[in-house]
Design a protein around this motif. Sequence first.
Motif, mmCIF file in Angstrom:
data_model
loop_
_atom_site.group_PDB
_atom_site.id
_atom_site.type_symbol
_atom_site.label_atom_id
_atom_site.label_comp_id
_atom_site.label_asym_id
_atom_site.label_seq_id
_atom_site.Cartn_x
_atom_site.Cartn_y
_atom_site.Cartn_z
ATOM 1 N N PRO A 105 0.805 -1.221 0.000
ATOM 2 C CA PRO A 105 0.000 0.000 0.000
ATOM 3 C C PRO A 105 0.842 1.277 0.000
ATOM 4 C CG PRO A 105 -0.896 -1.575 1.564
ATOM 5 C CD PRO A 105 0.408 -2.147 1.085
ATOM 6 N N PHE A 106 1.910 1.283 0.793
ATOM 7 C CA PHE A 106 2.777 2.466 0.844
ATOM 8 C C PHE A 106 3.397 2.734 -0.518
ATOM 9 C CE2 PHE A 106 7.069 4.229 1.258
ATOM 10 C CZ PHE A 106 6.807 5.421 1.930
ATOM 11 N N ALA A 136 -0.486 -9.093 -2.381
ATOM 12 C CA ALA A 136 -1.715 -8.827 -3.131
ATOM 13 C C ALA A 136 -2.531 -7.803 -2.359
ATOM 14 C CB ALA A 136 -2.507 -10.110 -3.328
ATOM 15 N N VAL A 137 -2.649 -6.585 -2.920
ATOM 16 C CA VAL A 137 -3.243 -5.444 -2.235
ATOM 17 C C VAL A 137 -4.587 -5.095 -2.873
ATOM 18 C CG1 VAL A 137 -2.900 -3.035 -1.550
ATOM 19 C CG2 VAL A 137 -0.917 -4.569 -1.747
ATOM 20 N N ALA A 138 -5.602 -4.881 -2.054
ATOM 21 C CA ALA A 138 -6.916 -4.500 -2.572
ATOM 22 C C ALA A 138 -6.867 -3.069 -3.110
ATOM 23 C CB ALA A 138 -7.955 -4.606 -1.464
ATOM 24 N N THR A 139 -7.183 -2.917 -4.406
ATOM 25 C CA THR A 139 -7.171 -1.594 -5.043
ATOM 26 C C THR A 139 -8.400 -1.436 -5.933
ATOM 27 O OG1 THR A 139 -5.710 -2.518 -6.758
ATOM 28 C CG2 THR A 139 -4.661 -1.249 -4.986
ATOM 29 N N VAL A 144 -5.865 2.304 -3.426
ATOM 30 C CA VAL A 144 -5.712 1.479 -2.234
ATOM 31 C C VAL A 144 -6.900 1.697 -1.305
ATOM 32 C CG1 VAL A 144 -4.338 1.114 -0.136
ATOM 33 C CG2 VAL A 144 -3.188 1.495 -2.335
ATOM 34 N N THR A 145 -7.445 0.606 -0.783
ATOM 35 C CA THR A 145 -8.462 0.715 0.258
ATOM 36 C C THR A 145 -7.966 0.003 1.505
ATOM 37 O OG1 THR A 145 -10.755 0.301 0.884
ATOM 38 C CG2 THR A 145 -9.701 -1.369 -0.479
ATOM 39 N N TYR A 146 -8.281 0.561 2.653
ATOM 40 C CA TYR A 146 -7.912 -0.069 3.919
ATOM 41 C C TYR A 146 -9.123 -0.680 4.615
ATOM 42 C CZ TYR A 146 -3.507 2.368 3.217
ATOM 43 O OH TYR A 146 -2.318 2.815 2.702
ATOM 44 N N ALA A 335 -3.416 -3.861 6.907
ATOM 45 C CA ALA A 335 -2.560 -2.701 7.171
ATOM 46 C C ALA A 335 -3.428 -1.450 7.222
ATOM 47 C CB ALA A 335 -1.488 -2.556 6.085
ATOM 48 N N ARG A 336 -2.843 -0.366 7.724
ATOM 49 C CA ARG A 336 -3.558 0.909 7.726
ATOM 50 C C ARG A 336 -2.572 2.066 7.720
ATOM 51 N NH1 ARG A 336 -6.508 4.925 10.715
ATOM 52 N NH2 ARG A 336 -5.675 4.379 12.761
ATOM 53 N N ARG A 337 -2.882 3.077 6.914
ATOM 54 C CA ARG A 337 -2.117 4.330 6.916
ATOM 55 C C ARG A 337 -2.640 5.182 8.069
ATOM 56 N NH1 ARG A 337 0.616 6.405 2.337
ATOM 57 N NH2 ARG A 337 1.057 8.649 2.361
#
Length: 357
Positions: A105-106, A136-139, A144-146, A335-337
């Motif tokens: 995500p970053f 594998a990142v949800a986009t 990007v979504t958290y 994860a989370r920003r």
Amino acid sequence: MNDQIAIPCVVMRGGTSRGPFFLARDLPVDPQQRDALLLSVMGGGHDLGIDGIGGGNAVINKVAIVGPASVPGADVDYLFAQVRVREGVVDTSPNCGNMLAAVGPFAIEAGLIAATADITHVRIHNVNTGKLIDAAVATPGGRVTYEGEARIDGVPGTAAPIELSFPNAAGARTGRLLPTGRPVDRIDGIDVSCIDAAMPVMLVRAADLGCTGREAPSDFADSSFRARLETLRIEAGRLMGLPDAANMVIPKPVLIAPASGATLNVRYFMPHDCHSALAVTGAVAIATACLTPGTIAAEMVGPLTAPVPITLAHPSGQLLVRLEPGPVARVQRTARRIFEGQIFARRSHVPHAVLAA
């Protein structure tokens, strides 16, 4: 001259860990200057990191440094640093799989890799170990979504799932799955299994040290127990080809015990404090040991072959590792920003710093 150095920074939670994320271009090129800067921003020299953003627990004294890929087949480089704020030491010998969960995500939000529809696969080169990991990142919609429905023990609430895939994790640091050449070694009258798969670990039967493997982290405060575990760890490190283990956070010591409702009960140390949950890289190593003939883990769980789920019970719940032929280990994280802006290092701590940019 300004007496502070401002550095762009994003604070993120990755799995059950948290820490600052930096672009490599924003930090000093020289490793000594870089580490001095990290100690300054984390508050090195104090148990609680009071003069920085560090804390009293190793899971929040972690740093991720991300930049363009330096090897073929990778999208980004990721250097992990474990900051030992009490001792004022920056250790880049291990990898961290929980912080790894936030690297994808970053990197996408930093513009290092373009998002694709729905799911973006980020191939991450872990500089510490030289290994490649797929995230594998949800986009959805290319962003990007958290938010999501995935839940991991040790973190409240739910979030978008991030699947980490570790292909060929064996020999991450030492070059061999069994660094000593044996599935079991005997140290000071105690059987241990030394395994290197994503993370070098030393497995010990909890019962052999007078434990159940179901203790709370606070139950390991006894100084004589800690001293004995550290003696075992240092000697295991020597046998694994890590002669300076006393000054490193690897190998990680792990107590294992039979479990009801899971493959094993585990208590993972970092290396002196018991983890409130479980490190992802450590979980990959423990799970791999369960399938490695002759190890104390394999003897405890009985014959297993891939594909197989390995469920590891830890103080905050459970962590599932899926082992598949290849070999490949898969773990789901979230994860989370949390924060973005500038963080400040004291120039007196890094008087001659030359930033990478």
